[in-house]
Write a protein that holds these residues in place. Structure first.
Motif, PDB file in Angstrom:
ATOM      1  N   HIS A  97       0.881  -1.174   0.030  1.00 42.05           N
ATOM      2  CA  HIS A  97       0.021  -0.032  -0.007  1.00 42.05           C
ATOM      3  C   HIS A  97       0.857   1.031  -0.102  1.00 42.05           C
ATOM      4  N   SER A  98       0.587   2.122  -0.592  1.00 40.26           N
ATOM      5  CA  SER A  98       1.367   3.473  -0.871  1.00 40.26           C
ATOM      6  C   SER A  98       1.643   4.044   0.443  1.00 40.26           C
ATOM      7  N   GLU A  99       0.543   4.037   1.245  1.00 37.72           N
ATOM      8  CA  GLU A  99       0.793   4.623   2.699  1.00 37.72           C
ATOM      9  C   GLU A  99       1.961   3.982   3.417  1.00 37.72           C
ATOM     10  N   ARG A 100       2.304   2.759   2.965  1.00 38.46           N
ATOM     11  CA  ARG A 100       3.401   1.853   3.636  1.00 38.46           C
ATOM     12  C   ARG A 100       4.831   2.470   2.757  1.00 38.46           C
ATOM     13  N   ARG A 101       4.473   2.351   1.755  1.00 40.42           N
ATOM     14  CA  ARG A 101       5.531   2.455   0.741  1.00 40.42           C
ATOM     15  C   ARG A 101       6.185   3.990   0.903  1.00 40.42           C
ATOM     16  N   GLN A 102       5.260   4.848   1.302  1.00 40.43           N
ATOM     17  CA  GLN A 102       5.904   6.529   1.086  1.00 40.43           C
ATOM     18  C   GLN A 102       6.679   6.616   2.404  1.00 40.43           C
ATOM     19  N   PHE A 103       6.853   5.937   3.420  1.00 40.70           N
ATOM     20  CA  PHE A 103       7.645   6.104   4.458  1.00 40.70           C
ATOM     21  C   PHE A 103       9.158   5.135   4.248  1.00 40.70           C
ATOM     22  N   GLY A 104       8.995   4.379   3.021  1.00 37.68           N
ATOM     23  CA  GLY A 104      10.155   3.849   2.855  1.00 37.68           C
ATOM     24  C   GLY A 104      10.204   2.161   3.593  1.00 37.68           C
ATOM     25  N   TYR A 105       8.982   2.174   4.132  1.00 40.43           N
ATOM     26  CA  TYR A 105       8.879   0.718   4.754  1.00 40.43           C
ATOM     27  C   TYR A 105       8.778  -0.347   3.714  1.00 40.43           C
ATOM     28  N   GLU A 106       8.221  -0.056   2.521  1.00 41.10           N
ATOM     29  CA  GLU A 106       8.098  -1.017   1.602  1.00 41.10           C
ATOM     30  C   GLU A 106       8.852  -0.483   0.183  1.00 41.10           C
ATOM     31  N   ASP A 108      10.455  -2.098  -3.674  1.00 37.35           N
ATOM     32  CA  ASP A 108       9.868  -3.250  -4.542  1.00 37.35           C
ATOM     33  C   ASP A 108      10.150  -4.539  -4.027  1.00 37.35           C
ATOM     34  N   GLY A 109      11.497  -4.514  -3.415  1.00 36.28           N
ATOM     35  CA  GLY A 109      12.217  -5.750  -2.998  1.00 36.28           C
ATOM     36  C   GLY A 109      11.253  -6.207  -1.757  1.00 36.28           C
ATOM     37  N   ILE A 110      11.059  -5.447  -0.749  1.00 37.08           N
ATOM     38  CA  ILE A 110      10.162  -5.925   0.106  1.00 37.08           C
ATOM     39  C   ILE A 110       8.671  -6.451  -0.211  1.00 37.08           C
ATOM     40  N   VAL A 111       8.295  -5.727  -1.000  1.00 33.88           N
ATOM     41  CA  VAL A 111       6.966  -5.934  -1.792  1.00 33.88           C
ATOM     42  C   VAL A 111       6.934  -7.472  -2.217  1.00 33.88           C
ATOM     43  N   ASN A 112       7.917  -7.643  -2.947  1.00 33.20           N
ATOM     44  CA  ASN A 112       8.233  -8.948  -3.546  1.00 33.20           C
ATOM     45  C   ASN A 112       8.227 -10.148  -2.609  1.00 33.20           C
ATOM     46  N   LYS A 113       9.058  -9.864  -1.544  1.00 31.73           N
ATOM     47  CA  LYS A 113       9.242 -10.756  -0.397  1.00 31.73           C
ATOM     48  C   LYS A 113       7.851 -11.065   0.273  1.00 31.73           C
ATOM     49  N   LYS A 114       7.207  -9.948   0.466  1.00 26.92           N
ATOM     50  CA  LYS A 114       5.769 -10.078   1.070  1.00 26.92           C
ATOM     51  C   LYS A 114       4.651 -11.009   0.287  1.00 26.92           C
ATOM     52  N   LEU A 115       4.831 -10.713  -0.968  1.00 26.02           N
ATOM     53  CA  LEU A 115       4.194 -11.615  -2.045  1.00 26.02           C
ATOM     54  C   LEU A 115       4.419 -12.897  -1.959  1.00 26.02           C
ATOM     55  N   VAL A 116       5.687 -13.346  -1.914  1.00 27.87           N
ATOM     56  CA  VAL A 116       5.994 -14.628  -1.774  1.00 27.87           C
ATOM     57  C   VAL A 116       5.281 -15.220  -0.655  1.00 27.87           C
ATOM     58  N   ALA A 117       5.576 -14.624   0.274  1.00 27.03           N
ATOM     59  CA  ALA A 117       5.053 -15.001   1.772  1.00 27.03           C
ATOM     60  C   ALA A 117       3.814 -15.325   1.900  1.00 27.03           C
ATOM     61  N   ALA A 118       2.740 -14.348   1.238  1.00 25.12           N
ATOM     62  CA  ALA A 118       1.530 -14.668   1.282  1.00 25.12           C
ATOM     63  C   ALA A 118       1.135 -15.635   0.305  1.00 25.12           C
ATOM     64  N   LEU A 119       1.716 -15.776  -0.740  1.00 21.15           N
ATOM     65  CA  LEU A 119       1.356 -17.105  -1.450  1.00 21.15           C
ATOM     66  C   LEU A 119       1.960 -18.408  -0.940  1.00 21.15           C
ATOM     67  N   ARG A 120       2.842 -18.211  -0.354  1.00 21.49           N
ATOM     68  CA  ARG A 120       3.497 -19.471   0.332  1.00 21.49           C
ATOM     69  C   ARG A 120       2.536 -20.051   1.654  1.00 21.49           C
ATOM     70  N   ASN A 121       1.840 -18.832   2.121  1.00 22.41           N
ATOM     71  CA  ASN A 121       0.809 -19.237   3.090  1.00 22.41           C
ATOM     72  C   ASN A 121      -0.505 -19.612   2.749  1.00 22.41           C
ATOM     73  N   ASN A 122      -0.570 -19.417   1.342  1.00 23.72           N
ATOM     74  CA  ASN A 122      -2.186 -19.721   0.659  1.00 23.72           C
ATOM     75  C   ASN A 122      -3.210 -18.403   0.896  1.00 23.72           C
ATOM     76  N   LEU A 123      -2.375 -17.267   1.038  1.00 25.76           N
ATOM     77  CA  LEU A 123      -3.319 -16.081   1.326  1.00 25.76           C
ATOM     78  C   LEU A 123      -3.431 -15.543  -0.108  1.00 25.76           C
ATOM     79  N   THR A 124      -4.488 -14.832  -0.424  1.00 28.26           N
ATOM     80  CA  THR A 124      -4.497 -14.258  -1.793  1.00 28.26           C
ATOM     81  C   THR A 124      -3.951 -12.765  -1.689  1.00 28.26           C
ATOM     82  N   PRO A 125      -2.995 -12.368  -2.236  1.00 27.84           N
ATOM     83  CA  PRO A 125      -2.258 -11.098  -2.089  1.00 27.84           C
ATOM     84  C   PRO A 125      -2.850 -10.045  -2.824  1.00 27.84           C
ATOM     85  N   VAL A 126      -3.080  -8.737  -2.224  1.00 29.50           N
ATOM     86  CA  VAL A 126      -3.833  -7.940  -3.155  1.00 29.50           C
ATOM     87  C   VAL A 126      -2.641  -6.818  -3.412  1.00 29.50           C
TER      88      VAL A 126
END
Ligand code: PEP
Length: 255
Positions: A97-106, A108-126
């Motif tokens: 989410h942009s409200e997380r990206r804007q403070f540098g928390y996220e 593209d690399g972190i977003v990638n790791k989170k998408l992988v983690a979501a899929l690994r846990n059978n969650l549907t990532p948005v």
């Protein structure tokens, strides 16, 4: 080619637990019946997930979290893992989410790791992506979307994997009750996203592309009419039960 209509209420940090429960009761009471192919997802903040899950158990409403950590367990103080969310029965999770990206928390690399983690846990990532006002004014919208989509999806090539993700275009300047993007501009990004996905998978496949950014009762119907936009992420208007129900209704009428 897309799977189904998906409307997500992102409650951000707007509500306390009792307020979130009251909102859910209103939504459950007023929500119109919708077909199997349509998903209506509530995304409260972490602390309210268990209570809201209770409130919606006997309804077709689904539950989403607003973030997750990329590791499944370990010494990561303050983080919430995909494994923990899945164990709680959560089905969806917002990522990038942009409200997380804007403070540098996220990045593209972190977003990638989170998408992988979501899929690994059978969650549907948005998977949320979108340009800032400055980037747009500088004519860099396509470049930014291409970079964010490629970065977020790094290492994911199969249509099987890519089709499990919901792609949510949220121009940063439109988020938070400012002016919504126009439908034609969103459709251009929908086409670009489709191109990027099919290029990656080297084939066409069914995917879901939704729009977020000041969706409300005045613009939901025109967004819903587009065959390229398969749903919406709704922020501010999603904590107003009448408004959220009317937005769901708009998508229902155009299904
Ligand atoms: C959001 O933050 O995901 C969002 C879409 O917010 P809003 O509808 O308030 O612009």
């Amino acid at each position: 080619m897309h799977r189904e209509r998906t409307i997500i209420g992102n409650w951000k940090a707007f509500l306390t637990i009792p307020q979130a429960e009251a909102l859910t009761r209103h939504l459950v009471a007023g929500m119109p019946a919708f077909p199997d192919g349509m998903q209506v997802v509530l995304a409260p903040s972490f602390e309210a997930l268990t209570e809201i899950k209770e409130e919606i158990t006997t309804t077709p409403l689904k539950l989403g979290a607003q973030d997750l950590f990329w590791e499944d367990q370990g010494s990561f103080t303050g983080e919430v893992s995909g494994r923990a969310l899945a164990a709680l029965g959560i089905e969806y999770v917002l990522v990038g989410h942009s409200e997380r990206r804007q403070f540098g928390y996220e990045t593209d690399g972190i977003v990638n790791k989170k998408l992988v983690a979501a899929l690994r846990n059978n969650l549907t990532p948005v998977f949320l992506f979108g340009e800032t006002r400055i980037e747009r004014d500088e004519g860099k919208t396509e470049e930014v979307i291409t970079r964010q989509v490629a970065g977020g999806l790094s290492g994911m090539e199969s249509d099987e994997l890519l089709s499990k993700i919901i792609y949510a275009y949220e121009p940063v300047w439109a988020v938070g009750g400012k002016a919504a993007n126009d439908v034609a501009a969103t459709e251009a990004i929908a086409r670009l996203t489709r191109e990027l996905l099919f290029e990656k998978a080297k084939k066409e496949f069914a995917y879901t592309f939704i729009y977020g950014g000041s969706v409300d009762t005045t613009n939901a119907a025109s967004i819903a009419r587009s065959s390229l936009i398969h749903g919406a992420v709704v922020g501010r208007a999603s904590v107003d039960p009448a408004a959220f129900i009317s937005i769901v209704q708009a998508f229902l009428s155009s299904a």
